[in-house]
Write a protein that holds these residues in place. Structure first.
Motif, PDB file in Angstrom:
ATOM      1  N   THR A   2       0.747  -1.286   0.038  1.00 21.30           N
ATOM      2  CA  THR A   2      -0.046  -0.052   0.037  1.00 21.30           C
ATOM      3  C   THR A   2       0.737   1.120   0.091  1.00 21.30           C
ATOM      4  N   THR A   3       0.360   2.243  -0.800  1.00 23.20           N
ATOM      5  CA  THR A   3       1.207   3.597  -0.820  1.00 23.20           C
ATOM      6  C   THR A   3       0.921   4.285   0.433  1.00 23.20           C
ATOM      7  N   VAL A   4       1.747   4.886   1.044  1.00 28.70           N
ATOM      8  CA  VAL A   4       1.529   5.671   2.370  1.00 28.70           C
ATOM      9  C   VAL A   4       1.660   7.161   1.918  1.00 28.70           C
ATOM     10  N   PRO A   5       0.824   7.985   2.247  1.00 28.86           N
ATOM     11  CA  PRO A   5       0.905   9.355   2.182  1.00 28.86           C
ATOM     12  C   PRO A   5       1.807   9.889   3.086  1.00 28.86           C
ATOM     13  N   ALA A   6       3.226  10.184   2.368  1.00 26.06           N
ATOM     14  CA  ALA A   6       4.314  10.583   3.376  1.00 26.06           C
ATOM     15  C   ALA A   6       3.843  12.044   3.838  1.00 26.06           C
ATOM     16  N   TYR A   7       3.275  12.765   3.287  1.00 23.68           N
ATOM     17  CA  TYR A   7       3.179  14.338   3.739  1.00 23.68           C
ATOM     18  C   TYR A   7       1.846  14.747   3.682  1.00 23.68           C
ATOM     19  N   HIS A   8       1.446  15.806   4.552  1.00 19.59           N
ATOM     20  CA  HIS A   8       0.352  16.395   4.357  1.00 19.59           C
ATOM     21  C   HIS A   8       0.617  17.808   4.056  1.00 19.59           C
ATOM     22  N   ASP A   9      -0.344  18.740   3.866  1.00 20.78           N
ATOM     23  CA  ASP A   9      -0.207  19.951   3.208  1.00 20.78           C
ATOM     24  C   ASP A   9       0.912  20.837   4.074  1.00 20.78           C
ATOM     25  N   PRO A 189      -3.815  16.703  10.809  1.00 25.74           N
ATOM     26  CA  PRO A 189      -5.215  16.166  10.583  1.00 25.74           C
ATOM     27  C   PRO A 189      -4.901  14.620  10.290  1.00 25.74           C
ATOM     28  N   ASP A 190      -3.656  14.253   9.798  1.00 29.76           N
ATOM     29  CA  ASP A 190      -3.346  12.748   9.638  1.00 29.76           C
ATOM     30  C   ASP A 190      -2.954  12.149  10.677  1.00 29.76           C
ATOM     31  N   GLY A 191      -2.920  12.448  11.791  1.00 34.42           N
ATOM     32  CA  GLY A 191      -2.293  11.962  13.055  1.00 34.42           C
ATOM     33  C   GLY A 191      -1.309  12.510  13.950  1.00 34.42           C
ATOM     34  N   VAL A 192      -0.714  11.753  14.931  1.00 33.70           N
ATOM     35  CA  VAL A 192       0.268  12.478  15.559  1.00 33.70           C
ATOM     36  C   VAL A 192       1.885  11.880  15.539  1.00 33.70           C
ATOM     37  N   PRO A 218      19.423  21.334  11.062  1.00 33.30           N
ATOM     38  CA  PRO A 218      19.349  20.971   9.603  1.00 33.30           C
ATOM     39  C   PRO A 218      19.181  19.442   9.944  1.00 33.30           C
ATOM     40  N   GLY A 219      18.228  18.570   9.110  1.00 33.62           N
ATOM     41  CA  GLY A 219      17.780  17.544   9.390  1.00 33.62           C
ATOM     42  C   GLY A 219      17.534  16.545   7.979  1.00 33.62           C
ATOM     43  N   ASN A 220      16.519  15.941   8.051  1.00 28.78           N
ATOM     44  CA  ASN A 220      16.460  14.988   6.772  1.00 28.78           C
ATOM     45  C   ASN A 220      15.440  15.521   6.016  1.00 28.78           C
ATOM     46  N   ALA A 221      14.985  16.898   5.963  1.00 29.59           N
ATOM     47  CA  ALA A 221      14.134  17.517   5.084  1.00 29.59           C
ATOM     48  C   ALA A 221      12.791  17.162   4.811  1.00 29.59           C
ATOM     49  N   MET A 222      12.417  16.164   5.749  1.00 31.59           N
ATOM     50  CA  MET A 222      10.864  15.820   6.047  1.00 31.59           C
ATOM     51  C   MET A 222      10.042  17.199   6.490  1.00 31.59           C
ATOM     52  N   PHE A 223      10.518  17.545   7.552  1.00 26.50           N
ATOM     53  CA  PHE A 223       9.803  18.431   8.216  1.00 26.50           C
ATOM     54  C   PHE A 223       8.593  18.166   8.748  1.00 26.50           C
ATOM     55  N   LEU A 224       8.151  16.943   9.349  1.00 26.72           N
ATOM     56  CA  LEU A 224       6.956  16.382   9.848  1.00 26.72           C
ATOM     57  C   LEU A 224       6.811  17.314  11.177  1.00 26.72           C
ATOM     58  N   THR A 225       7.685  17.638  11.920  1.00 26.31           N
ATOM     59  CA  THR A 225       7.342  18.427  13.099  1.00 26.31           C
ATOM     60  C   THR A 225       6.836  19.766  12.840  1.00 26.31           C
ATOM     61  N   LEU A 226       7.587  20.409  12.108  1.00 25.24           N
ATOM     62  CA  LEU A 226       7.578  21.821  11.603  1.00 25.24           C
ATOM     63  C   LEU A 226       5.847  21.934  10.729  1.00 25.24           C
ATOM     64  N   GLY A 227       6.023  20.704   9.975  1.00 25.29           N
ATOM     65  CA  GLY A 227       4.760  20.656   9.258  1.00 25.29           C
ATOM     66  C   GLY A 227       3.469  20.348  10.059  1.00 25.29           C
TER      67      GLY A 227
END
Length: 298
Positions: A2-9, A189-192, A218-227
């Motif tokens: 299954t494809t996992v949506p990696a990032y939200h808006d 909106p997509d979780g914690v 500088p990190g991995n460029a995902m920016f999950l926390t900041l996002g």
């Protein structure tokens, strides 16, 4: 698979603002919905697990779960079982409901500077609770301090009197300023998600008893926390005294400021919970990560 949506808006907006969309898309392919055997083995070997979630009032918290290695284990390619549940002294003690609670977890091994994040939906179980995994991925060892595990304090008394507040007390200010590590839970909106922040002591500033700030290294460029903070400002911080087991949990709101000298996250304290001997684990003084910048520079 299954494809996992990696990032939200929110994350996509931060990535676009910083011009790292291509790198983020590449790194995002490492996020899977399944628990691979190597991830399962790593998870089962750890004596602690950080967890983030929202309480019944909607405040977001980061907490610490502990137990003998194996207390957290994969029971299938998409399911994790956690024994013991969340301690009664934790603000998240009654957060997990049969209807399902979004959680973000972080398994961390300071001995090897390895870490793994697993986000999903938690439900109570006879053993404690289970998590149906939605996102599983590892992070690099950057900014992780190395520590040796001295074991558990089996003779320790029960957790001391829990202190509650709406701002940091003077001794808590000193503890935060001396910290080389903390954990941050954020919601979207997509979780914690629950993440790690590390640096040399002083990398977290206490601007006032109700205001903290830190530079985003500088990190991995995902920016999950900041996002997540872009989409939903709720956040929870966990500071752990590695040698005594005292836990300091903060819940409040955060946002990130972008300037010519880099990114700074500012956190506004709304609630404080300190638990003496909140963790039975005892760890050595740190060997600081060679990646840590000086605390007064980005």
């Amino acid at each position: 698979m299954t494809t996992v949506p990696a990032y939200h808006d929110g994350s996509l907006a931060v990535q676009a603002h910083l011009g790292v969309q291509e790198l983020a898309a590449h790194v995002g392919r490492s996020i899977t919905p399944g628990i691979r055997p190597v991830a399962a083995a790593f998870l089962e070997a750890q004596p602690m697990l950080m967890i983030g979630a929202a309480d019944r009032a909607g405040g977001v918290w980061a907490g610490l779960l502990t137990g003998p290695p194996g207390f957290t284990r994969a029971t299938g390619p998409h399911t994790v079982s956690v024994a013991g549940g969340i301690p009664a002294h934790d603000p998240l003690a009654d957060a997990i409901t049969p209807a399902g609670t979004p959680v973000g977890t972080l398994a961390l091994d300071p001995r090897t500077r390895r870490r793994m994040r697993l986000n999903g939906i938690a439900r109570p179980s006879a053993r404690g609770f289970t998590i149906e995994a939605e996102q599983v991925f590892s992070n690099c060892p950057k900014y992780l301090q190395k520590r040796e595990w001295y074991g558990s304090d089996a003779a320790r008394p029960e957790t001391g009197a829990v202190r509650h507040g709406e701002a940091l007390a003077p001794d808590q200010v000193r503890r935060v300023r001396a910290a080389d590590t903390f954990f941050v839970a954020t919601a979207a909106p997509d979780g914690v998600d629950t993440s790690h922040r590390g640096g040399n002591p002083g990398f977290v500033r206490v601007d006032t008893p109700r205001e903290l700030s830190w530079r985003d290294y500088p990190g991995n460029a995902m920016f999950l926390t900041l996002g997540n903070l872009e989409a939903d400002g709720r956040a929870g911080l966990l500071f752990l005294d590695w040698e005594t087991g005292t836990t300091l949990q903060l819940s409040g709101l955060a946002h990130t400021e972008y300037g010519p000298d880099g990114r700074v996250t500012r956190f506004r304290v709304e609630r404080v919970v300190e638990t003496p001997a909140g963790s039975p684990l005892r760890w050595s003084p740190p060997e600081y990560s060679p990646s840590n910048p000086p605390a007064d520079t980005p």
